[in-house]
Design a protein around this motif. Structure first.
Motif, short mmCIF file in Angstrom:
data_model
loop_
_atom_site.label_atom_id
_atom_site.label_comp_id
_atom_site.label_asym_id
_atom_site.label_seq_id
_atom_site.Cartn_x
_atom_site.Cartn_y
_atom_site.Cartn_z
N LYS A 146 26.74 2.39 17.00
CA LYS A 146 26.47 2.42 18.44
C LYS A 146 25.98 3.78 18.95
N SER A 147 26.23 4.84 18.20
CA SER A 147 25.82 6.16 18.68
C SER A 147 24.33 6.43 18.52
N ASN A 148 23.67 5.72 17.58
CA ASN A 148 22.26 6.06 17.33
C ASN A 148 21.46 4.89 16.76
N PHE A 149 21.80 3.67 17.19
CA PHE A 149 21.20 2.52 16.52
C PHE A 149 19.71 2.34 16.78
N ILE A 150 19.19 2.88 17.87
CA ILE A 150 17.74 2.72 18.09
C ILE A 150 16.96 3.65 17.15
N TYR A 151 17.36 4.91 17.09
CA TYR A 151 16.76 5.82 16.11
C TYR A 151 16.99 5.27 14.71
N GLY A 152 18.22 4.83 14.42
CA GLY A 152 18.55 4.30 13.10
C GLY A 152 17.70 3.10 12.73
N SER A 153 17.37 2.26 13.71
CA SER A 153 16.56 1.08 13.41
C SER A 153 15.16 1.46 12.95
N THR A 154 14.61 2.56 13.50
CA THR A 154 13.28 3.00 13.06
C THR A 154 13.32 3.51 11.63
N LYS A 155 14.42 4.19 11.27
CA LYS A 155 14.56 4.71 9.92
C LYS A 155 14.87 3.59 8.93
N SER A 156 15.64 2.61 9.36
CA SER A 156 15.93 1.46 8.51
C SER A 156 14.64 0.70 8.19
N ALA A 157 13.83 0.48 9.21
CA ALA A 157 12.56 -0.21 9.01
C ALA A 157 11.66 0.58 8.07
N PHE A 158 11.63 1.89 8.23
CA PHE A 158 10.79 2.74 7.37
C PHE A 158 11.26 2.65 5.92
N THR A 159 12.58 2.69 5.71
CA THR A 159 13.12 2.60 4.35
C THR A 159 12.73 1.27 3.71
N GLN A 160 12.84 0.17 4.46
CA GLN A 160 12.50 -1.14 3.91
C GLN A 160 11.01 -1.24 3.61
N TYR A 161 10.20 -0.65 4.47
CA TYR A 161 8.76 -0.61 4.22
C TYR A 161 8.46 0.11 2.90
N LEU A 162 9.10 1.26 2.70
CA LEU A 162 8.87 2.04 1.48
C LEU A 162 9.33 1.28 0.24
N ALA A 163 10.44 0.53 0.39
CA ALA A 163 10.93 -0.26 -0.74
C ALA A 163 9.89 -1.30 -1.16
N GLY A 164 9.30 -1.96 -0.18
CA GLY A 164 8.26 -2.94 -0.49
C GLY A 164 6.99 -2.30 -1.01
N LEU A 165 6.64 -1.14 -0.44
CA LEU A 165 5.44 -0.42 -0.89
C LEU A 165 5.61 0.01 -2.34
N ARG A 166 6.82 0.40 -2.70
CA ARG A 166 7.10 0.78 -4.09
C ARG A 166 6.78 -0.37 -5.04
N GLN A 167 7.19 -1.57 -4.65
CA GLN A 167 6.91 -2.75 -5.48
C GLN A 167 5.40 -3.03 -5.53
N GLU A 168 4.76 -2.90 -4.38
CA GLU A 168 3.32 -3.15 -4.29
C GLU A 168 2.51 -2.23 -5.21
N LEU A 169 2.95 -0.97 -5.31
CA LEU A 169 2.17 0.04 -6.04
C LEU A 169 2.62 0.23 -7.48
N SER A 170 3.67 -0.47 -7.87
CA SER A 170 4.23 -0.25 -9.22
C SER A 170 3.21 -0.56 -10.32
N SER A 171 2.37 -1.57 -10.11
CA SER A 171 1.40 -1.94 -11.14
C SER A 171 0.35 -0.85 -11.34
N ARG A 172 0.18 0.02 -10.35
CA ARG A 172 -0.77 1.13 -10.46
C ARG A 172 -0.06 2.41 -10.89
N LYS A 173 1.21 2.30 -11.25
CA LYS A 173 2.00 3.45 -11.73
C LYS A 173 2.15 4.53 -10.67
N ILE A 174 2.14 4.12 -9.40
CA ILE A 174 2.36 5.07 -8.30
C ILE A 174 3.81 4.96 -7.88
N ILE A 175 4.50 6.10 -7.85
CA ILE A 175 5.92 6.13 -7.51
C ILE A 175 6.09 6.29 -6.01
#
Length: 243
Positions: A146-175
């Motif tokens: 409750k102290s920072n959930f709006i800021y936290g939601s932007t960071k949570s979304a960013f983390t999930q995006y990066l997790a998916g991007l990691r999978q997307e780029l794995s075939s090109r050997k990009i970390i």
């Protein structure tokens, strides 16, 4: 040196952690493209640290100006080997709840801008140099509190995006890595009441970015690693009691 012809693009290069990344990458022989809205501050940093102008290029970049991102990328002097997304914006939760413009600004800088520019970077298959993308997230995004959930939601979304991007780029050997940090002694946290025993210095955090390995999540400092794992495992009834 092995990194003599390699380039790091740092987006949001005026953050305290980003500036330390600049210094540490330079020590390892990389060239730097430092991108920020505030080029005058970056120029002062370059001058104060006596950085060789042939090793660093300063370019204007606005994370929230989505329409400019393709042109920004197309005009880079060289396509990067490593990309760091360090742009960030924070207001207190009370302000974000009462003023949607403040909430929107956090969304634009912390998440939407990141997706906009990193999609462009990632989808450029003509850049055979690209080997790593690192995004700076936060423990605030691990669980909603409750102290920072709006800021936290932007960071949570960013983390999930990066997790998916990691999978997307794995075939090109990009970390793809995400830095999940706790409290850092930086200007974005000025004025906040933070536990000084848990504060990390920007150079310490930057060291973990520069030395990133193959693991997705980077959590600097063993204290924050413990907190990170506790937060992930706590039942909702206990998370609701946190500040």
């Amino acid at each position: 040196m092995a990194n003599l012809n390699k380039t790091v693009l740092i987006l949001g290069a005026n953050s305290d952690v980003a500036k330390q990344c600049i210094l540490q990458y330079l020590e390892r022989g990389f060239s730097i493209i430092a991108a920020s809205r505030d080029l005058s501050s970056l120029a002062e940093f370059v001058s104060e640290n006596k950085i060789n102008s042939s090793k660093i290029t300063l370019i204007a970049f606005d994370a929230a100006d989505f329409s400019s991102h393709q042109n920004f990328y197309d005009e880079l002097p060289v396509k990067p080997n490593i990309v760091i997304y360090a742009a960030g914006f924070l207001v207190e939760n009370k302000d974000a709840l009462q003023n949607f413009e403040s909430a929107k600004r956090m969304m634009e800088v912390n998440y939407m801008g990141a997706v906009s520019i990193l999609n462009i970077v990632a989808m450029d298959q003509s850049n055979k140099n690209l080997e790593r993308i690192v995004g700076l997230s936060s423990l605030s995004g691990v669980r909603g509190r409750k102290s920072n959930f709006i800021y936290g939601s932007t960071k949570s979304a960013f983390t999930q995006y990066l997790a998916g991007l990691r999978q997307e780029l794995s075939s090109r050997k990009i970390i793809v890595n995400v830095l999940v940090s706790g409290y850092i002694n930086t200007k974005i946290n000025e004025g906040l009441e933070l536990n000084k025993n848990l504060l990390m210095e920007p150079d310490y955090v930057a060291e973990h970015i520069v030395n990133a390995g193959n693991s997705f999540s980077i959590v600097p400092n063993f204290k924050w690693k413990i907190i990170y794992h506790i937060l992930k495992l706590l039942p909702e009834s206990l998370v609701s009691k946190l500040p």
